[in-house]
Design a protein around this motif. Structure first.
Motif, PDB file in Angstrom:
ATOM      1  N   SER A  52      22.884  11.195 -20.888  1.00  0.00           N
ATOM      2  CA  SER A  52      22.095  10.270 -20.950  1.00  0.00           C
ATOM      3  C   SER A  52      22.481   9.222 -19.619  1.00  0.00           C
ATOM      4  O   SER A  52      23.601   8.787 -19.448  1.00  0.00           O
ATOM      5  CB  SER A  52      21.957   9.182 -22.126  1.00  0.00           C
ATOM      6  N   GLN A  53      21.532   9.014 -18.655  1.00  0.00           N
ATOM      7  CA  GLN A  53      21.824   8.287 -17.453  1.00  0.00           C
ATOM      8  C   GLN A  53      22.322   6.877 -17.954  1.00  0.00           C
ATOM      9  O   GLN A  53      23.188   6.306 -17.605  1.00  0.00           O
ATOM     10  CB  GLN A  53      20.558   8.367 -16.526  1.00  0.00           C
ATOM     11  N   SER A  54      21.388   6.342 -18.757  1.00  0.00           N
ATOM     12  CA  SER A  54      21.419   4.830 -19.133  1.00  0.00           C
ATOM     13  C   SER A  54      22.561   5.000 -20.241  1.00  0.00           C
ATOM     14  O   SER A  54      23.312   3.759 -20.154  1.00  0.00           O
ATOM     15  CB  SER A  54      20.321   4.383 -19.725  1.00  0.00           C
ATOM     16  N   GLY A  55      22.820   5.864 -20.885  1.00  0.00           N
ATOM     17  CA  GLY A  55      23.641   5.699 -22.161  1.00  0.00           C
ATOM     18  C   GLY A  55      23.256   4.979 -23.422  1.00  0.00           C
ATOM     19  O   GLY A  55      23.895   4.493 -24.147  1.00  0.00           O
ATOM     20  N   GLU A  56      21.759   4.650 -23.105  1.00  0.00           N
ATOM     21  CA  GLU A  56      21.239   3.624 -24.064  1.00  0.00           C
ATOM     22  C   GLU A  56      20.017   4.064 -24.903  1.00  0.00           C
ATOM     23  O   GLU A  56      19.459   3.549 -25.770  1.00  0.00           O
ATOM     24  CB  GLU A  56      20.786   2.419 -23.472  1.00  0.00           C
ATOM     25  N   THR A  57      19.656   5.356 -24.481  1.00  0.00           N
ATOM     26  CA  THR A  57      18.282   5.938 -24.876  1.00  0.00           C
ATOM     27  C   THR A  57      18.189   6.013 -26.546  1.00  0.00           C
ATOM     28  O   THR A  57      19.236   6.925 -27.097  1.00  0.00           O
ATOM     29  CB  THR A  57      17.727   7.360 -24.340  1.00  0.00           C
ATOM     30  N   ALA A  58      17.280   5.583 -27.277  1.00  0.00           N
ATOM     31  CA  ALA A  58      17.507   5.360 -28.706  1.00  0.00           C
ATOM     32  C   ALA A  58      17.652   6.685 -29.278  1.00  0.00           C
ATOM     33  O   ALA A  58      18.276   6.863 -30.322  1.00  0.00           O
ATOM     34  CB  ALA A  58      16.019   4.784 -29.245  1.00  0.00           C
ATOM     35  N   ASP A  59      16.638   7.690 -28.935  1.00  0.00           N
ATOM     36  CA  ASP A  59      16.749   9.058 -29.820  1.00  0.00           C
ATOM     37  C   ASP A  59      18.087   9.841 -29.635  1.00  0.00           C
ATOM     38  O   ASP A  59      18.721  10.428 -30.601  1.00  0.00           O
ATOM     39  CB  ASP A  59      15.691   9.935 -29.375  1.00  0.00           C
ATOM     40  N   GLY A 103      14.128  14.008 -21.704  1.00  0.00           N
ATOM     41  CA  GLY A 103      13.428  13.874 -20.653  1.00  0.00           C
ATOM     42  C   GLY A 103      14.141  14.628 -19.480  1.00  0.00           C
ATOM     43  O   GLY A 103      14.694  15.773 -19.845  1.00  0.00           O
ATOM     44  N   THR A 104      14.411  13.975 -18.299  1.00  0.00           N
ATOM     45  CA  THR A 104      15.086  14.713 -17.558  1.00  0.00           C
ATOM     46  C   THR A 104      16.334  14.891 -17.685  1.00  0.00           C
ATOM     47  O   THR A 104      17.083  16.018 -17.194  1.00  0.00           O
ATOM     48  CB  THR A 104      14.856  13.427 -15.951  1.00  0.00           C
ATOM     49  N   SER A 105      17.244  13.952 -18.398  1.00  0.00           N
ATOM     50  CA  SER A 105      18.616  14.456 -18.934  1.00  0.00           C
ATOM     51  C   SER A 105      18.605  15.651 -19.623  1.00  0.00           C
ATOM     52  O   SER A 105      19.397  16.610 -19.520  1.00  0.00           O
ATOM     53  CB  SER A 105      19.123  13.370 -19.765  1.00  0.00           C
ATOM     54  N   PHE A 106      17.583  15.972 -20.370  1.00  0.00           N
ATOM     55  CA  PHE A 106      17.423  17.292 -21.037  1.00  0.00           C
ATOM     56  C   PHE A 106      17.315  18.653 -20.143  1.00  0.00           C
ATOM     57  O   PHE A 106      17.816  19.668 -20.249  1.00  0.00           O
ATOM     58  CB  PHE A 106      16.110  17.169 -22.006  1.00  0.00           C
ATOM     59  N   HIS A 107      16.537  18.289 -19.198  1.00  0.00           N
ATOM     60  CA  HIS A 107      16.275  19.419 -17.968  1.00  0.00           C
ATOM     61  C   HIS A 107      17.607  19.509 -17.415  1.00  0.00           C
ATOM     62  O   HIS A 107      17.826  20.828 -16.939  1.00  0.00           O
ATOM     63  CB  HIS A 107      15.188  18.765 -16.822  1.00  0.00           C
ATOM     64  N   ALA A 108      18.496  18.663 -17.156  1.00  0.00           N
ATOM     65  CA  ALA A 108      19.879  18.959 -16.500  1.00  0.00           C
ATOM     66  C   ALA A 108      20.508  19.774 -17.518  1.00  0.00           C
ATOM     67  O   ALA A 108      21.326  20.638 -17.124  1.00  0.00           O
ATOM     68  CB  ALA A 108      20.520  17.366 -16.345  1.00  0.00           C
ATOM     69  N   CYS A 109      20.580  19.462 -19.029  1.00  0.00           N
ATOM     70  CA  CYS A 109      21.229  20.418 -19.779  1.00  0.00           C
ATOM     71  C   CYS A 109      20.686  21.787 -19.626  1.00  0.00           C
ATOM     72  O   CYS A 109      21.601  22.899 -19.663  1.00  0.00           O
ATOM     73  CB  CYS A 109      20.776  19.982 -21.333  1.00  0.00           C
ATOM     74  N   LEU A 110      19.361  22.183 -19.457  1.00  0.00           N
ATOM     75  CA  LEU A 110      18.970  23.448 -19.302  1.00  0.00           C
ATOM     76  C   LEU A 110      19.238  23.991 -18.010  1.00  0.00           C
ATOM     77  O   LEU A 110      19.535  25.191 -18.013  1.00  0.00           O
ATOM     78  CB  LEU A 110      17.406  23.273 -19.205  1.00  0.00           C
ATOM     79  N   ALA A 111      19.319  23.412 -17.014  1.00  0.00           N
ATOM     80  CA  ALA A 111      19.939  23.757 -15.742  1.00  0.00           C
ATOM     81  C   ALA A 111      21.293  24.091 -15.790  1.00  0.00           C
ATOM     82  O   ALA A 111      21.608  25.006 -15.167  1.00  0.00           O
ATOM     83  CB  ALA A 111      19.660  22.733 -14.738  1.00  0.00           C
ATOM     84  N   ALA A 112      22.219  23.676 -16.519  1.00  0.00           N
ATOM     85  CA  ALA A 112      23.607  23.758 -16.338  1.00  0.00           C
ATOM     86  C   ALA A 112      24.136  24.719 -17.589  1.00  0.00           C
ATOM     87  O   ALA A 112      25.310  25.198 -17.551  1.00  0.00           O
ATOM     88  CB  ALA A 112      24.543  22.260 -16.556  1.00  0.00           C
ATOM     89  N   ARG A 113      23.016  25.056 -18.374  1.00  0.00           N
ATOM     90  CA  ARG A 113      23.620  25.742 -19.773  1.00  0.00           C
ATOM     91  C   ARG A 113      24.144  27.178 -19.368  1.00  0.00           C
ATOM     92  O   ARG A 113      25.261  27.564 -19.884  1.00  0.00           O
ATOM     93  CB  ARG A 113      22.280  26.235 -20.684  1.00  0.00           C
ATOM     94  N   LYS A 114      23.587  27.784 -18.724  1.00  0.00           N
ATOM     95  CA  LYS A 114      24.146  29.166 -18.112  1.00  0.00           C
ATOM     96  C   LYS A 114      25.678  29.172 -17.817  1.00  0.00           C
ATOM     97  O   LYS A 114      26.403  30.079 -18.009  1.00  0.00           O
ATOM     98  CB  LYS A 114      23.239  29.960 -16.957  1.00  0.00           C
TER      99      LYS A 114
END
Ligand code: UD1
Ligand code: F6R
Length: 361
Positions: A114-121, A68-79
């Motif tokens: 992960s914001q929560s640190g608990e997301t199952a996947d 989700g949103t945490s993945f979008h953060a990865c995309l934004a910071a990758r470069k």
């Protein structure tokens, strides 16, 4: 508890200047070197990464894994991470990472956001990568969470509790944390020094720029009224702002900083996301892909938000705007404050949404 705000999401969006400061507190030294004192250079020190920094620098590749949103953060910071570390950086949606049983090697570094640190996947991806011998880092907002405990090392965001269901301030802090990690990993590189110092300078100005962008709140409410009956919304971005386009499509409310600082479209009801709640179909599209399909959808009835900030993608985004206008698209352009180049499009019926501050190139 909500401190005068209508709901927690709104409160947490407005907390961003402070949450960003908290993510940097005690970790970023902003001073320019004093003449004759080479030790006071701008630098970043993330306590959790000191021990494993050398291993990360030597790794075969860095994999950023999230949902989700945490993945979008990865995309934004990758470069920035790729630029600073000169190591290939792969992005993985945790569910797909598991479905594919992605090959992992002992000299990989896997970073779990992960914001929560608990997301199952994300948690199951961590177990998988750890079992395959990779170095596992966590970037989480929750001290004592499963991901924080199970990773070999990591960084706590320190952004404060996020109570709203949709992630907001954690998103900007995640982008910031990966950027800080990149700066720390490049600490010994002489060739990267000027670039590193200029990014650190910009980080010092970040909370102020976010604060002034949040002042667009009133203008965004008017815009939301205008868009409330739209059946569909598209967001076009490129470079850093591809992540912004994806995240904006997910959220009704607020968009901004390459990624984050906006103030936004008020949803039709008090709940947070366009797709989940406001029930407006919305898509974030990589502007470079426009000609390969999405352009066929464009007509005068489809509102499109184009993110065209003054960065390395500016010229390409101008060309996107011209092609969309040739199809009579109804455009909302997110650009920098006082961008004279974009003013011409107002006379062609476009609305400008002007965010404060200079963009990273
Ligand atoms: C730590 C303290 C902080 C103190 C500072 C002073 C904690 C939680 N933090 O902050 O209160 O003011 O030292 O020096 O006690 N970690 C993981 N996985 C994660 C996140 C973190 O393993 O997902 C580990 C880190 O590697 C580190 C520890 O947890 O060993 C604390 O991380 P963090 O809070 O980011 O470290 P500091 O900023 O140094
Ligand atoms: C959307 C949103 C979700 C979360 C996702 C991952 O606004 O909040 O997409 O980002 O469920 O959650 P965390 O970051 O806790 O792993």
């Amino acid at each position: 508890m909500k401190g005068g705000y209508d709901h927690f999401m709104q409160k947490e969006i407005h907390e961003q200047p402070e949450s960003l400061l908290q993510t940097m507190r005690g970790r970023v030294q902003f001073q320019r070197p004093a003449v004759g004192n080479p030790y006071l250079t701008p630098r970043v020190k993330l306590g959790g990464l000191v021990e494993h920094g050398a291993t990360v620098r030597r790794c075969r590749r860095i994999m950023l894994v999230a949902c989700g949103t945490s993945f979008h953060a990865c995309l934004a910071a990758r470069k920035t991470l790729e630029e600073m570390c000169e190591v290939p950086v792969m992005l993985e949606l945790a569910s797909d990472f598991l479905d594919r049983r992605c090959p992992i090697f002992r000299d990989d570094t896997c970073v779990f956001l992960s914001q929560s640190g608990e997301t199952a996947d994300t948690l199951r991806s961590l177990e998988y990568a750890k079992a395959h011998g990779a170095l596992c880092l966590g970037i989480t907002n929750t001290v004592g969470s499963a991901i924080s405990r199970m990773t070999h090392c990591g960084v706590h965001l320190n952004a404060g509790y996020e109570i709203g269901v949709a992630s907001t301030k954690a998103y900007t802090s995640q982008i910031l944390a990966v950027t800080m990690m990149a700066l720390q990993l490049a600490e010994d590189s002489i060739s990267k020094r000027d670039r590193r110092d200029s990014i650190i300078d910009e980080l010092g100005q970040l909370p102020g720029k976010v604060r002034s962008t949040l002042m667009l709140d009133g203008a965004m409410k008017e815009l939301a009224e205008e868009l409330r009956n739209a059946h569909s919304l598209l967001f076009f971005g490129r470079g850093y702002n591809y992540a912004t386009a994806l995240e904006a499509a997910l959220k009704a409310g607020y968009w901004g900083l390459h990624g984050a600082c906006g103030a936004g479209l008020r949803p039709r009801c008090s709940l947070p996301t366009i797709k989940e709640v406001a029930l407006i179909h919305s898509e974030g599209i990589l502007a470079g892909e426009m000609k390969h399909g999405p352009l066929a959808l464009v007509d005068e009835h489809l509102p499109i938000v184009v993110i065209a900030t003054r960065d390395g993608m500016y010229k390409k985004m101008e060309s996107v705007i011209q092609q969309l206008l040739a199809r009579n698209a109804q455009l909302y352009i997110v650009c920098n404050e006082n961008d004279e180049g974009m003013k011409q499009y107002e006379s062609r019926g476009c609305k400008l949404i002007q965010a404060s501050g200079k963009s990273l190139s």
